[in-house]
Design an enzyme around this catalytic site. Structure first.
Site, PDB file in Angstrom:
ATOM      1  N   ASN A 236      -9.396  82.318  77.210  1.00 10.92           N
ATOM      2  CA  ASN A 236      -8.882  81.830  75.924  1.00 10.92           C
ATOM      3  C   ASN A 236      -7.368  81.746  75.947  1.00 10.92           C
ATOM      4  O   ASN A 236      -6.693  82.524  76.600  1.00 10.92           O
ATOM      5  CB  ASN A 236      -9.371  82.726  74.774  1.00 10.92           C
TER       6      ASN A 236
ATOM      7  N   GLY B 119      -3.707  81.749  71.013  1.00  7.62           N
ATOM      8  CA  GLY B 119      -2.306  81.757  70.546  1.00  7.62           C
ATOM      9  C   GLY B 119      -2.155  82.288  69.126  1.00  7.62           C
ATOM     10  O   GLY B 119      -1.362  81.763  68.335  1.00  7.62           O
ATOM     11  N   PHE B 120      -2.895  83.366  68.813  1.00  4.84           N
ATOM     12  CA  PHE B 120      -2.764  84.027  67.499  1.00  4.84           C
ATOM     13  C   PHE B 120      -2.934  83.050  66.337  1.00  4.84           C
ATOM     14  O   PHE B 120      -2.124  83.030  65.400  1.00  4.84           O
ATOM     15  CB  PHE B 120      -1.409  84.748  67.354  1.00  4.84           C
TER      16      PHE B 120
ATOM     17  N   SER C 275      -0.808  89.983  74.714  1.00  2.00           N
ATOM     18  CA  SER C 275      -1.478  88.677  74.772  1.00  2.00           C
ATOM     19  C   SER C 275      -0.714  87.787  75.750  1.00  2.00           C
ATOM     20  O   SER C 275       0.513  87.714  75.703  1.00  2.00           O
ATOM     21  CB  SER C 275      -1.494  88.007  73.404  1.00  2.00           C
TER      22      SER C 275
ATOM     23  N   ASN D 184      -0.832  84.645  75.639  1.00  2.00           N
ATOM     24  CA  ASN D 184      -0.786  83.310  75.030  1.00  2.00           C
ATOM     25  C   ASN D 184       0.338  83.097  74.033  1.00  2.00           C
ATOM     26  O   ASN D 184       0.392  82.076  73.371  1.00  2.00           O
ATOM     27  CB  ASN D 184      -2.128  83.014  74.358  1.00  2.00           C
ATOM     28  N   THR D 185       1.217  84.075  73.892  1.00  2.00           N
ATOM     29  CA  THR D 185       2.432  83.892  73.102  1.00  2.00           C
ATOM     30  C   THR D 185       3.574  84.066  74.085  1.00  2.00           C
ATOM     31  O   THR D 185       3.673  85.108  74.741  1.00  2.00           O
ATOM     32  CB  THR D 185       2.507  84.924  71.947  1.00  2.00           C
TER      33      THR D 185
ATOM     34  N   LYS E  89      -1.491  98.294  72.559  1.00  2.00           N
ATOM     35  CA  LYS E  89      -2.473  97.592  73.407  1.00  2.00           C
ATOM     36  C   LYS E  89      -1.756  96.894  74.560  1.00  2.00           C
ATOM     37  O   LYS E  89      -0.867  96.080  74.335  1.00  2.00           O
ATOM     38  CB  LYS E  89      -3.252  96.566  72.579  1.00  2.00           C
TER      39      LYS E  89
ATOM     40  N   ASN F 160      -5.987  94.252  77.373  1.00  2.00           N
ATOM     41  CA  ASN F 160      -6.134  92.862  76.928  1.00  2.00           C
ATOM     42  C   ASN F 160      -6.724  92.023  78.074  1.00  2.00           C
ATOM     43  O   ASN F 160      -7.172  92.584  79.078  1.00  2.00           O
ATOM     44  CB  ASN F 160      -4.753  92.348  76.490  1.00  2.00           C
TER      45      ASN F 160
ATOM     46  N   GLY G  36     -14.507  93.860  79.859  1.00  2.00           N
ATOM     47  CA  GLY G  36     -15.634  93.630  80.759  1.00  2.00           C
ATOM     48  C   GLY G  36     -16.871  94.453  80.496  1.00  2.00           C
ATOM     49  O   GLY G  36     -17.720  94.573  81.385  1.00  2.00           O
TER      50      GLY G  36
HETATM   51  C1  LIG Z   1     -11.429  84.568  72.257  1.00  2.00           C
HETATM   52  C2  LIG Z   1     -10.639  85.832  72.402  1.00  2.00           C
HETATM   53  C3  LIG Z   1      -9.614  86.104  71.508  1.00  2.00           C
HETATM   54  C4  LIG Z   1      -8.882  87.275  71.630  1.00  2.00           C
HETATM   55  N1  LIG Z   1      -7.896  87.527  70.723  1.00  2.00           N
HETATM   56  C5  LIG Z   1      -7.228  88.703  70.772  1.00  2.00           C
HETATM   57  C6  LIG Z   1      -6.252  89.018  69.802  1.00  2.00           C
HETATM   58  O1  LIG Z   1      -6.009  88.260  68.873  1.00  2.00           O
HETATM   59  N2  LIG Z   1      -5.604  90.201  69.930  1.00  2.00           N
HETATM   60  C7  LIG Z   1      -5.873  91.096  70.931  1.00  2.00           C
HETATM   61  O2  LIG Z   1      -5.258  92.163  70.976  1.00  2.00           O
HETATM   62  N3  LIG Z   1      -6.794  90.823  71.866  1.00  2.00           N
HETATM   63  C8  LIG Z   1      -7.482  89.656  71.806  1.00  2.00           C
HETATM   64  N4  LIG Z   1      -8.440  89.389  72.744  1.00  2.00           N
HETATM   65  C9  LIG Z   1      -8.698  90.375  73.819  1.00  2.00           C
HETATM   66  C10 LIG Z   1      -9.864  91.306  73.484  1.00  2.00           C
HETATM   67  O3  LIG Z   1      -9.584  92.089  72.354  1.00  2.00           O
HETATM   68  C11 LIG Z   1     -10.159  92.253  74.669  1.00  2.00           C
HETATM   69  O4  LIG Z   1      -9.054  93.096  74.853  1.00  2.00           O
HETATM   70  C12 LIG Z   1     -10.426  91.497  75.957  1.00  2.00           C
HETATM   71  O5  LIG Z   1     -11.149  90.310  75.717  1.00  2.00           O
HETATM   72  C13 LIG Z   1     -11.201  92.354  76.962  1.00  2.00           C
HETATM   73  O6  LIG Z   1     -12.450  92.736  76.447  1.00  2.00           O
HETATM   74  P1  LIG Z   1     -13.814  91.933  76.773  1.00  2.00           P
HETATM   75  O7  LIG Z   1     -13.859  91.740  78.260  1.00  2.00           O
HETATM   76  O8  LIG Z   1     -14.879  92.812  76.219  1.00  2.00           O
HETATM   77  O9  LIG Z   1     -13.702  90.640  76.060  1.00  2.00           O
HETATM   78  C14 LIG Z   1      -9.174  88.206  72.661  1.00  2.00           C
HETATM   79  C15 LIG Z   1     -10.207  87.928  73.564  1.00  2.00           C
HETATM   80  C16 LIG Z   1     -10.946  86.763  73.442  1.00  2.00           C
HETATM   81  C17 LIG Z   1     -12.050  86.496  74.421  1.00  2.00           C
END
Ligand SMILES: Cc1cc2nc3c(=O)[nH]c(=O)nc-3n(C[C@H](O)[C@H](O)[C@H](O)COP(=O)(O)O)c2cc1C
Length: 346
Positions: free
Chosen positions: A108, A111-112, A172, A174-175, A214, A243, A294
């Site tokens: 993804n 971008g907030f 993140s 993406n910023t 985070k 993240n 994961g």
């Molecule tokens: C579509 C998407 C949007 C995300 N948006 C944010 C976010 O806004 N802020 C944040 O701290 N992490 C964001 N994450 C990261 C997740 O909170 C998490 O840290 C990361 O995906 C790893 O966990 P997972 O493998 O279970 O997805 C996002 C992840 C995904 C897939």
């Protein structure tokens, strides 16, 4: 089981449309059904909060707090909403979310995208949910990096009254340049200002709201040690590891693997758990660790606790496994011992 049936339908839509449909369904489920209680499976106390079970929702699924009551029905011990920024912003152009089904992964670059902090606070106030609610805050894209701290302080002050804890997202991908806030001198300044604000807000509201940082998985062991020092020095209440990753080695050659953004899901598990393990060892219980990255089944959730995490968050796993993942992880981690406290580990 039910999710196995509807998954092909959801996967026939582009990922963001499927996500929007899920949020809308959860929003209405939450409004129409009575309030839900999470399963009480060996409660854990960290950050001065009592978590009914160890499994939480990671940030980014419900950025605006629109589906809190529906999500609560899945049995989470806590929810983290956001990332929210002080002002509403559209995020990056679509498409910005990609599925890599053969790797059980997502990329993804959202971008907030969010409606701004005031809208989120109004949604939280309208929700019936009484459980633990983390609110994850970030900076607006248009705010120059030199003024990033002001955005975190503004968002922190706004969410304070409705948050159980606040997560500071400096990770993140993406910023632009956001991750540079993880570097020693920048992090020092940001954490110092947030802790100062926390004391003032605690006095003003008569309630202490813990702060969690985070971080990214794309850090070397020296950078992780520096972060551990900063967390300790500034008395930060918890750290969330991790993240999404910029690494692509585990998905090389697959469709969408070259898309820009953060990779999450199964290929992130080991790298993310390694960060959890190093931090948990270095912090030795002084600052608790919340693991994300994961988790696709109960065994993955157990691996996070075994690496030293107190709590586990899931996100991409919900896309591939559905809501049943939550109770599976709650059960798998229920009977596990508490991580060692600093006194026990000497
Ligand atoms: C579509 C998407 C949007 C995300 N948006 C944010 C976010 O806004 N802020 C944040 O701290 N992490 C964001 N994450 C990261 C997740 O909170 C998490 O840290 C990361 O995906 C790893 O966990 P997972 O493998 O279970 O997805 C996002 C992840 C995904 C897939």
């Amino acid at each position: 089981m039910f999710y196995d049936l509807i998954r092909p339908l959801l996967f026939s839509f582009d990922p963001e449309t499927a996500h929007e449909a899920a949020i809308a369904a959860l929003h209405w489920a939450g409004r129409l059904l009575s309030a839900a209680r999470p399963p009480e499976a060996s409660p854990v106390e960290i950050m001065g909060l009592r978590f009914p079970n160890r499994i939480g929702l990671a940030a980014g699924l419900d950025k605006n707090g629109e589906a809190i009551d529906g999500l609560a029905r899945m049995g989470f011990g806590f929810l983290e909403i956001g990332t929210v920024t002080p002002r509403a912003q559209p995020g990056n152009p679509r498409p910005r979310l990609f599925r890599l089904p053969e790797a059980r992964a997502l990329i993804n670059r959202m971008g907030f995208n969010n409606y701004g902090v005031n809208a989120l606070v109004a949604n939280v106030k309208a929700a019936k949910y009484k459980g633990i609610l983390g609110i994850n805050i970030g900076k607006n894209m248009g705010t120059p990096m030199a003024r990033a701290t002001e955005d975190y302080l503004a968002a922190f002050a706004e969410v304070y009254e409705v948050a159980s804890y606040v997560a500071i997202n400096v990770s993140s991908p993406n910023t632009k340049n956001l991750r540079q806030l993880q570097e020693a001198s920048e992090l020092d300044q940001l954490l110092a200002r947030l802790k100062e604000a926390q004391s003032q807000l605690a006095e003003q509201h008569g309630r202490y709201v813990p702060l969690a940082l985070k971080i990214a998985p794309d850090l070397d062991t020296v950078e992780i040690s520096d972060i551990a020092d900063a967390l300790r020095r500034h008395l930060i209440d918890a750290v969330i590891t991790t993240n999404t990753t910029l690494a692509r080695d585990k998905v090389a050659g697959m469709p969408h693997s070259d898309e820009m953004g953060g990779l999450s899901g199964a290929p992130l598990l080991d790298a993310s758990t390694a960060v959890t393990r190093q931090l948990a060892q270095e912090l030795a219980g002084e600052v608790p660790v919340i693991a994300a990255g994961g988790v696709l089944d109960g065994a993955d959730a157990r691996a996070k606790i075994e690496a030293g995490a107190s709590l586990v968050q899931v996100m991409s796993g919900l896309v591939f496994r559905g809501p049943g993942l939550v109770r599976e992880c709650v059960r798998a981690t229920a009977a596990m011992p508490e991580p060692e406290s600093p006194s026990e580990s000497g």
